[in-house]
Design a protein around this motif. Sequence first.
Motif, mmCIF file in Angstrom:
data_model
loop_
_atom_site.group_PDB
_atom_site.id
_atom_site.type_symbol
_atom_site.label_atom_id
_atom_site.label_comp_id
_atom_site.label_asym_id
_atom_site.label_seq_id
_atom_site.Cartn_x
_atom_site.Cartn_y
_atom_site.Cartn_z
ATOM 1 N N LEU A 11 -18.744 0.991 -3.810
ATOM 2 C CA LEU A 11 -17.985 1.060 -5.063
ATOM 3 C C LEU A 11 -16.632 1.724 -4.834
ATOM 4 O O LEU A 11 -15.587 1.223 -5.258
ATOM 5 C CB LEU A 11 -18.773 1.857 -6.106
ATOM 6 N N VAL A 12 -16.672 2.839 -4.123
ATOM 7 C CA VAL A 12 -15.443 3.577 -3.868
ATOM 8 C C VAL A 12 -14.458 2.707 -3.096
ATOM 9 O O VAL A 12 -13.266 2.667 -3.380
ATOM 10 C CB VAL A 12 -15.754 4.873 -3.090
ATOM 11 N N THR A 13 -15.002 1.981 -2.108
ATOM 12 C CA THR A 13 -14.143 1.104 -1.323
ATOM 13 C C THR A 13 -13.477 0.067 -2.217
ATOM 14 O O THR A 13 -12.271 -0.172 -2.129
ATOM 15 C CB THR A 13 -14.977 0.387 -0.247
ATOM 16 N N ILE A 14 -14.294 -0.548 -3.048
ATOM 17 C CA ILE A 14 -13.748 -1.581 -3.932
ATOM 18 C C ILE A 14 -12.680 -0.974 -4.832
ATOM 19 O O ILE A 14 -11.593 -1.543 -5.016
ATOM 20 C CB ILE A 14 -14.877 -2.225 -4.761
ATOM 21 N N ALA A 15 -12.973 0.204 -5.354
ATOM 22 C CA ALA A 15 -11.997 0.854 -6.227
ATOM 23 C C ALA A 15 -10.696 1.119 -5.478
ATOM 24 O O ALA A 15 -9.599 0.906 -6.001
ATOM 25 C CB ALA A 15 -12.572 2.163 -6.760
ATOM 26 N N ALA A 16 -10.828 1.553 -4.226
ATOM 27 C CA ALA A 16 -9.629 1.859 -3.452
ATOM 28 C C ALA A 16 -8.798 0.620 -3.217
ATOM 29 O O ALA A 16 -7.569 0.620 -3.395
ATOM 30 C CB ALA A 16 -10.026 2.471 -2.120
ATOM 31 N N ILE A 17 -9.480 -0.455 -2.832
ATOM 32 C CA ILE A 17 -8.742 -1.684 -2.589
ATOM 33 C C ILE A 17 -8.102 -2.163 -3.877
ATOM 34 O O ILE A 17 -6.942 -2.572 -3.907
ATOM 35 C CB ILE A 17 -9.679 -2.754 -1.986
ATOM 36 N N GLY A 18 -8.882 -2.044 -4.961
ATOM 37 C CA GLY A 18 -8.330 -2.425 -6.262
ATOM 38 C C GLY A 18 -7.078 -1.631 -6.585
ATOM 39 O O GLY A 18 -6.063 -2.178 -7.014
ATOM 40 N N GLY A 19 -7.153 -0.331 -6.355
ATOM 41 C CA GLY A 19 -6.005 0.531 -6.632
ATOM 42 C C GLY A 19 -4.796 0.117 -5.820
ATOM 43 O O GLY A 19 -3.676 0.014 -6.329
ATOM 44 N N ALA A 20 -5.042 -0.155 -4.537
ATOM 45 C CA ALA A 20 -3.938 -0.540 -3.669
ATOM 46 C C ALA A 20 -3.307 -1.841 -4.151
ATOM 47 O O ALA A 20 -2.085 -1.986 -4.195
ATOM 48 C CB ALA A 20 -4.435 -0.694 -2.236
ATOM 49 N N LEU A 21 -4.174 -2.781 -4.538
ATOM 50 C CA LEU A 21 -3.652 -4.073 -5.002
ATOM 51 C C LEU A 21 -2.846 -3.888 -6.282
ATOM 52 O O LEU A 21 -1.762 -4.462 -6.445
ATOM 53 C CB LEU A 21 -4.803 -5.052 -5.237
#
Lengths: 356, 293, 553, 326
Positions: A11-21
């Motif tokens: 989840l955290v990973t997805i959130a991070a990638i989402g944030g970066a995008l």
Amino acid sequence: MSRSQPESRVLVTIAAIGGALALTVLLLTFVSSTPQAALRAFFLGPFSNRYYLGNMLNIFSTLAITGLGMAIAFRAGVFNLGGEGQLYVSALTATMTGLALASLPVMLGLPIALSVGILTGAVIAGLSGVFRYLWDTDELITSFLIASACIPIVDYLIVGPLKDQASNLLTTERVPEAFRLPRLLAPSQLNPTLIIALLLLVVAYIALFRTVRGYEWRLSGLNRQFARYGGIHTGVYIIVPMVVSGALHGLAGGLFVFGTHYATLVGFTAGLGWNGIAVALIAKRHPLGVIPAAAAFAYLESGAHIAMLHTDFTFELGTIIRAVIFLFVTATVLPHSDIAARMSGRVRPFSRKRQT
Amino acid sequence: MIYYAIEVMAPLLLAGLGGLFAELAGVLNIALEGMMLAGAFAAIVSASLTGSIAAGMLGGLIAGTVLAYLFYFVGIRMRANIFIVGLAINLLAAGSIPFLSSAMYGTKGVLRLPRVPRMPGFFVGIETGFPLLDQIFLGHSFGVYLTVPAVLLAGLVLQRTPFGLRLRSTGKNPETLRAVGLNPDRYRRAALLISGMGAGLAGSLLALRLGVYLPNVSAGRGWIALVTIYLGYKRPFGVLIAALCFALAEGVSVAAQGVLQIPGTILLGLPYILTVLAMIAYSAMRRVAPSDD
Amino acid sequence: MDLRHITKRYPENDVLAVRDVSLELRSGEIHALIGENGAGKSTLMKIAAGLLSSYDGEVRSRATDVCRLVQQHPQFIPHHQVWENLFLGIEPRTRWGLLNQEAAVRDFSALAGRYAFPVEPRMRAEGLSAAQAQLAAILGALLHNPDTLILDEPTAPCSDHETALVFEMMRSLRDDGRAVVLITHKLREVMEVSDRITVMRHGRVVGSLLTADTTPNELSSLMIGEDYQHSSSDRRFGVLRIDSGTAGRRSPVEKQDLETATAQTSPPNFQIPESRADPVFELREVSLVRRGRTLLERLNLKLYPGEILGVTGIRENGLEYIEDILSGSTEPNSGEVRIQGSRPSRYTPRAFRKLGLAYIPTDRLMRGASLSSSVEDNMILLDRKRFGRAGLLNRRASAHFSSALQQKFGITAVLGNPMHTLSGGNMQKVILSRELSQHSPVVVFSEPSWGLDFRSSERIHDEILRLSETGVGIILISSDIDEILSLCDRIVVMYKGNFARTLHGDERVRDTIGELMLGIEPEHSQSGAPGEAGVPQAPGEIESKDSAKGYGQ
Amino acid sequence: GCAPVEEEEAGRPYSIAVFVPGVVEGSPTYEMLVEGVRRAVDESENAEVRVVEGGFNQAEWSGSITSLAATESYDLIVSSNPSLPEIANEVSQSFPDQRFLVLDGYWEGNPRMRTVMFNQREQAYLNGYFAGLVTTGGMPASREARRIGLLAGQEYPMMNQVIRPAFLEGAQVVDPEIELDFRVLGNWFDAGRAADLANSMLDRGVDVILSIAGGGNQGVIATARDRDAYVLWFDSSGFHHGPGIVIGSSLVKLDQAAYERTRAAINGSLEFGVGEVLGVADGYVTFDSEDPNYTEYVPETIRAQHEQLMQRLMDEPMEFDIPGAN
Ligand SMILES: Nc1ncnc2c1ncn2[C@@H]1O[C@H](COP(=O)(O)OP(=O)(O)OP(=O)(O)O)[C@@H](O)[C@H]1O
Ligand SMILES: Nc1ncnc2c1ncn2[C@@H]1O[C@H](COP(=O)(O)OP(=O)(O)OP(=O)(O)O)[C@@H](O)[C@H]1O
Ligand SMILES: [Mg+2]
Ligand SMILES: [Mg+2]
């Protein structure tokens, strides 16, 4: 590699990638006069046709090999900071061998040329390993310095004695047609390097995690004192990992020539070696982790390249976006692993003084 | 030649000393390069705004520190991989400076701004009675004379203050700090900020010496500064020696271009080779010496 | 301090280390905390000292109270000096805010002097022997002037002499009105020094008694949860037979099941020699010089098959160097080592092992284990080649092997979890299981029972005896005189890098050894075996600065 | 996702892509290129231009130009660099309809490509002659030694085979004893090292340096300012970088050539398949004598002598062997 709560980690990973995008989109929207086109080119460009797709996969192939070269050294607790130079020199020696052996049949000449490239990389990196073994000099620094010393020499050779006199590019002559690897998705640059890279990743995975040597290799990286105590020839696991790492960079250099550019051009490695380190770290030094890491890298790279060609997306913008994504992704995906601590503190969990 | 070597050494040394703090606190700061670049840019901008060299150097220092804080925040607070954060900061500097530059001044190339004063030479008219020494040591730009106090100060802080002790302990084993109720992250932050200051200041020296900002003006010096930390065996004085060695090697390669018949490009690799050889010689000597165990 | 209903679960391996424990620590009292390996003692005390954060329950104490815990394996920053390690966070400063090294050294020396702890403040921590490190760590805690001092197995690396020093210090703290907690596996010590005893088993408190009202037998039954019969070789009750002199090797407790299990897990890798006439291990004129200092001087030693040879002494008198020499970790400057008659090709553990040497190191954390690797990976270290099929690692076979070892040695661990999740005692068991599965003709044990509960150390002692019965030659390096006395046929005592004396038969008397260790030549016997023992140099007291300086670094 | 939007035939603008092999800013040549093409497009009714920066990695240029050609939306791709003709020629094998205009490069015989080359031998010769006049004592800070300097960012064929010899040749017209101190920076940005190299040259008695080192030029200026020496500029006017220090600039009127040829292309009157070489006589290579700094800092005598050389080159252009020409 914590076993704890894998779901939350994902989840955290997805959130991070989402944030970066999200940040990327925001940045583009502000800066570009045609943000939609820029976004489309950046995100979808690499998949828009076989040419771009092929080129992206080709970037992936080379990065995967250099990333593996780094990951595998890290696993043994040694650090090869000279990948860039090793790649460059090997490319040149492979090219020159290819040119010299032009009269030989491909099935003979090409393997020899690639082997020369591999050997070159292995020797350059191996030197650092041997120095550490003999004199306990830090291989991180010597590999960097040796490679840095090699780069101007190669530059000189390409511009000077080995230059292709018929060209205005700063390049060697091109290797004979027969030696060039076939293109898989013509006209893109994709070539069998991809297959070799994937094979290598799997082989490396098996070698590292499923063999006795791999066990010794990893143990030497985790606790060299323990490995030595257990009767493992730890000296071997300083030199051999450096050699293997260099050899992989050499192979990448050779394939870069015979598969992609057919010649060695001044400065054509353009950070491939450095990016290999980043790939290896994002992959958590895991051979199979290299696949998504290198893929993400290649995707970003080609996305930026395409957007630059077709919209008012600039070089700097690509750089900034990559920086932002680095900051976001590693911030949360990577646990504060021992390698991070060691890369930062260079704390090695063993005494370096008494080694065989 | 020694005169110029000293001049070349100054930024390397400042960045190296800064990096040394981070290194001792257990953070490999590969972002020195980016911090230097940011320092160089900020130095020219603030020198142009104020017309003062001092303000320029302050600007450089602040810019380096800001990046260092970002490094701290992501790398330490968010527990990201230090190496990747370092790369990211370098990219960020390389990408956003042209961006800012073109937004502020309409160019991302050579930035020659009005009112940037020339870096004055110091101790110009003085004579000590030893002309050779005068020639080598006097008349340098201000930054050069900063380095000596900087080395002493670094040595003092690292070896002789509670802060330095804690910082060094952080790098060796942060658990020991936690065990006595101290927060190692605080010391990592301080160390990173100091490294940012050093690198930013180093960058400002590079730019102010030229009076302009140029893309990529740091030209790999951040990496060399990193090397000097290891070559100097992680001691301030060692970093001084290492930076000086490197600067001399660079000086040799520069001078040799004019004298030797070897192609200039090849000679550019000379400093690196000399450094490796010095390193091996030193290590080998240490091994032979009976004092080693 | 008052601990109420403490429960602690380690999420990594899902171990419930402490279960609903309530405990009161009173000032002016020495409180012993005992229990088998993995009972949860260390965990509970870490909670008391505030070193662990996520737990259930409540720790109550006065806000001004200082509580310090000296950890089971104290860790220092090796390159830093002792005072730099210990004054971290409480550095004395000069008027200018600089480090006041003089004051630190002075304070430290004063404190060390008060308890007669032989530790030099300016020495680098890497040069500390294990016992010195332990004493230094205790001093470090004392520098904080704690109201509650918790010592987690402080005496494990200590010789009798150092143990006595520690106890003296504890008593003086108690008399000063402070609370002292002692975790130990040595019941003799518990009986000797404590006022009150709490026994833990499987994370629970199973009894809390006054020392005066109890007996070792009662305590051990409480710890184990059954009425337990000591084997006759139990050295912890050696008080009973200390002077029995001839007490040599006892018949081991029957462990048939164990032997069969061994046979199953691994076929012998080495031939145990038939003849008992030739030495299996030999040191010839071995000297070790480092930084211009002679650490070991012309040592000669012969080990015959089936023999248990004890090497004892105060650790900094060369015990750790001899460990390195015996195991191949260090190359001697002169002289040679022979294993089964052959000279090793190089002085590396690898070469020594090839000739048939197994070795249980003192340093478990760094040398004996890879803490971040799985328990299984730690177990298969020496047998790795056997699990290779065409180079590939046969994971099923290795798992089978490891779980057999685990059962045989009663190791509480999840094989797939990292080694650092194990309790100190279980770590040692992993190491032992690995080494003993080798069937090597020579086994070097260095401090094998440090940190083990008595059932485990007894098992190890039985195992040592059993091994020697089968013809294995054993060298037992230990600073624990009881252990040496109860097991060894022959004992060499080291003093200042020499073999002060070799003791046979009735010379093997506790007091003699004790005196030899301190460099005092006992009057009543002068019959050291010629050629195998150096004569001690100037007799001197161990706590003199000389010896600490001379052999520490 | 970048398919061009089809418009009706008549209204479709003439579409030009300018491919910059590097980055525009900081490079006078590329600035001139872009400026020239822009001017031509602005002046025409129905034309549009997109500028694409290709970055410094020459290995990527070919791919980028292929991508541009592959969109089939550009009537003309304009670029500038000696190595571009061969790349364009190769791309044009796969995309035979694509037309190219390459400046500062030379290629004959590709019916889809037009190249415009400048006589850099004359250009370097102009600089050399001027340097010769300076070092032999024509300027206040001239030094005794007859030694001139040349700093190159990197070594490349045009540098080694044309510029370097022609620069010396020009100087030796003034005095055959004059020596050349040639140095290489290794890149196009390290101004710090450029300053050190310049210092080292000055130590050896050099008093005037031709600097062809991109951003590195700034380092040379900084040194020359500190130690009273002179700098010569190449390709564009550099006086404003250091009044009184930069005392001469040879010019290539790349902007003008780009403007004229692009205009012709838009009008449909540009002839393809030829490679032209423009020199002093054509008015595309010259020495900047208009700049007020020039008249202010350079003595009358030198200016006059140099003017004479210009005249001579007008009358008898120099032979120019283009390195690597097909
Ligand atoms: N990973 C490795 N890669 C390459 N060579 C190795 C590796 N590990 C060990 N070697 C070398 O291969 C040889 C055999 O080593 P190995 O670890 O197989 O010892 P072994 O199985 O005990 O066999 P031997 O008794 O023949 O040394 C040694 O010389 C060693 O230096
Ligand atoms: N850091 C840790 N992570 C996970 N589990 C742990 C950790 N430390 C201890 N444990 C587990 O908690 C239990 C209690 O361990 P603890 O160290 O408290 O035992 P102990 O009584 O001190 O034993 P010993 O006498 O062997 O030192 C053991 O089962 C151990 O495996
Ligand atoms: Mg414990
Ligand atoms: Mg002159």
